[in-house]
Design a protein around this motif. Structure first.
Motif, PDB file in Angstrom:
ATOM      1  N   GLU A  18       0.832  -1.203   0.000  1.00  0.00           N
ATOM      2  CA  GLU A  18       0.000   0.000   0.000  1.00  0.00           C
ATOM      3  C   GLU A  18       0.868   1.255   0.000  1.00  0.00           C
ATOM      4  O   GLU A  18       0.630   2.190  -0.769  1.00  0.00           O
ATOM      5  CB  GLU A  18      -0.907  -0.028   1.229  1.00  0.00           C
ATOM      6  CG  GLU A  18      -1.895   1.091   1.314  1.00  0.00           C
ATOM      7  CD  GLU A  18      -2.756   0.975   2.570  1.00  0.00           C
ATOM      8  OE1 GLU A  18      -2.522   1.767   3.501  1.00  0.00           O
ATOM      9  OE2 GLU A  18      -3.659   0.105   2.608  1.00  0.00           O
ATOM     10  N   PRO A  76     -14.634   8.917  -5.234  1.00  0.00           N
ATOM     11  CA  PRO A  76     -15.415   7.810  -4.675  1.00  0.00           C
ATOM     12  C   PRO A  76     -16.680   8.275  -3.952  1.00  0.00           C
ATOM     13  O   PRO A  76     -17.626   7.511  -3.799  1.00  0.00           O
ATOM     14  CB  PRO A  76     -14.450   7.128  -3.703  1.00  0.00           C
ATOM     15  CG  PRO A  76     -13.442   8.175  -3.366  1.00  0.00           C
ATOM     16  CD  PRO A  76     -13.345   9.080  -4.556  1.00  0.00           C
ATOM     17  N   TRP A 111     -12.080   7.902   2.916  1.00  0.00           N
ATOM     18  CA  TRP A 111     -11.963   7.557   1.500  1.00  0.00           C
ATOM     19  C   TRP A 111     -10.805   6.593   1.324  1.00  0.00           C
ATOM     20  O   TRP A 111      -9.729   6.795   1.886  1.00  0.00           O
ATOM     21  CB  TRP A 111     -11.710   8.801   0.677  1.00  0.00           C
ATOM     22  CG  TRP A 111     -12.885   9.733   0.562  1.00  0.00           C
ATOM     23  CD1 TRP A 111     -13.978   9.781   1.368  1.00  0.00           C
ATOM     24  CD2 TRP A 111     -13.056  10.751  -0.412  1.00  0.00           C
ATOM     25  NE1 TRP A 111     -14.826  10.778   0.948  1.00  0.00           N
ATOM     26  CE2 TRP A 111     -14.284  11.389  -0.140  1.00  0.00           C
ATOM     27  CE3 TRP A 111     -12.302  11.196  -1.486  1.00  0.00           C
ATOM     28  CZ2 TRP A 111     -14.768  12.435  -0.913  1.00  0.00           C
ATOM     29  CZ3 TRP A 111     -12.778  12.240  -2.251  1.00  0.00           C
ATOM     30  CH2 TRP A 111     -14.001  12.862  -1.981  1.00  0.00           C
ATOM     31  N   ALA A 112     -11.008   5.558   0.503  1.00  0.00           N
ATOM     32  CA  ALA A 112      -9.949   4.585   0.235  1.00  0.00           C
ATOM     33  C   ALA A 112      -8.975   5.109  -0.818  1.00  0.00           C
ATOM     34  O   ALA A 112      -7.855   4.616  -0.932  1.00  0.00           O
ATOM     35  CB  ALA A 112     -10.556   3.261  -0.223  1.00  0.00           C
ATOM     36  N   HIS A 113      -9.386   6.105  -1.586  1.00  0.00           N
ATOM     37  CA  HIS A 113      -8.540   6.719  -2.622  1.00  0.00           C
ATOM     38  C   HIS A 113      -9.148   8.066  -3.005  1.00  0.00           C
ATOM     39  O   HIS A 113     -10.290   8.353  -2.675  1.00  0.00           O
ATOM     40  CB  HIS A 113      -8.398   5.822  -3.854  1.00  0.00           C
ATOM     41  CG  HIS A 113      -9.668   5.107  -4.238  1.00  0.00           C
ATOM     42  ND1 HIS A 113      -9.690   3.917  -4.894  1.00  0.00           N
ATOM     43  CD2 HIS A 113     -10.972   5.409  -4.040  1.00  0.00           C
ATOM     44  CE1 HIS A 113     -10.932   3.517  -5.099  1.00  0.00           C
ATOM     45  NE2 HIS A 113     -11.721   4.417  -4.582  1.00  0.00           N
ATOM     46  N   THR A 116     -11.313   7.011  -8.187  1.00  0.00           N
ATOM     47  CA  THR A 116     -11.614   5.578  -8.163  1.00  0.00           C
ATOM     48  C   THR A 116     -10.628   4.747  -8.975  1.00  0.00           C
ATOM     49  O   THR A 116     -10.520   3.539  -8.750  1.00  0.00           O
ATOM     50  CB  THR A 116     -13.046   5.312  -8.661  1.00  0.00           C
ATOM     51  OG1 THR A 116     -13.193   5.887  -9.974  1.00  0.00           O
ATOM     52  CG2 THR A 116     -14.063   5.920  -7.713  1.00  0.00           C
ATOM     53  N   THR A 120      -6.072   1.698  -3.766  1.00  0.00           N
ATOM     54  CA  THR A 120      -6.775   2.003  -2.519  1.00  0.00           C
ATOM     55  C   THR A 120      -5.881   1.804  -1.302  1.00  0.00           C
ATOM     56  O   THR A 120      -4.871   1.124  -1.362  1.00  0.00           O
ATOM     57  CB  THR A 120      -8.014   1.102  -2.355  1.00  0.00           C
ATOM     58  OG1 THR A 120      -7.583  -0.254  -2.315  1.00  0.00           O
ATOM     59  CG2 THR A 120      -9.003   1.298  -3.479  1.00  0.00           C
TER      60      THR A 120
END
Length: 188
Positions: A18, A76, A111-113, A116, A120
């Motif tokens: 990550e 996202p 937020w994961a990113h 989109t 992530t």
């Protein structure tokens, strides 16, 4: 079959992957539960008119005019466009950076990113900073302070603010109507 928790080695490998993916992005980003900030460097001779930054409710495009965008894609989650901003800042080394501030519509989700199409992050690993009551808006702060007061009252075996309010109303009503018998009254 239920998912098993990753081993410490698997977790460390996932964190490393990550971190590498995030480091490879052409921008850096951070977030709080209510907002997201991202930045990227541009040559020091550029002016704001040389840039293209387009913030929409569900999309973001930013980069140098006439070139491929540095970031472009679907967000996202929705942002408040009127409360989102961007600036061009000069760094101490003479380079410049574009700083984009996005105000999240939902102030209760990570937020994961940023877009989109980007790799992530595992939002379950986010360690939020402790927020101070002074950071909250007036309505939220009042609600949290009331909850804290009620919790302290319950722990001390005292009435909560709502129970106190009901007792005060009943007492006032009793004073206004001394002819009525309240000896069997139950407060719910």
């Amino acid at each position: 079959m239920a998912d098993k928790d990753p081993s410490p080695a698997e977790d460390a490998a996932a964190r490393k992957k990550e971190a590498e993916e995030q480091a490879a992005l052409p921008y850096k980003w951070t977030q709080t539960i209510g907002e997201l900030d991202l930045s990227f460097n541009v040559p020091g001779n550029l002016k704001s008119r040389d840039l293209v930054v387009d913030i929409k409710k569900l999309t973001l495009t930013a980069g140098i005019r006439g070139q491929e965008p540095i970031i472009s894609g679907d967000l996202p989650h929705a942002v408040r466009v009127d409360d989102s901003t961007w600036t061009l800042s000069t760094n101490s080394d003479g380079t410049k950076s574009v700083e984009i501030h996005l105000d999240k519509v939902n102030k209760m989700e990570w937020w994961a990113h940023v877009v989109t199409s980007a790799p992530t992050i595992d939002v379950t690993k986010i360690q939020p900073e402790n927020s101070k009551l002074s950071d909250l808006d007036g309505e939220t702060r009042g609600m949290v302070e009331k909850m804290m007061f009620d919790q302290r009252q319950k722990e001390a075996g005292l009435p909560t603010s709502d129970e106190q309010k009901k007792m005060d109303i009943l007492k006032k009503f009793q004073e206004q109507h001394p002819e009525m018998d309240f000896s069997k009254a139950k407060i719910q």
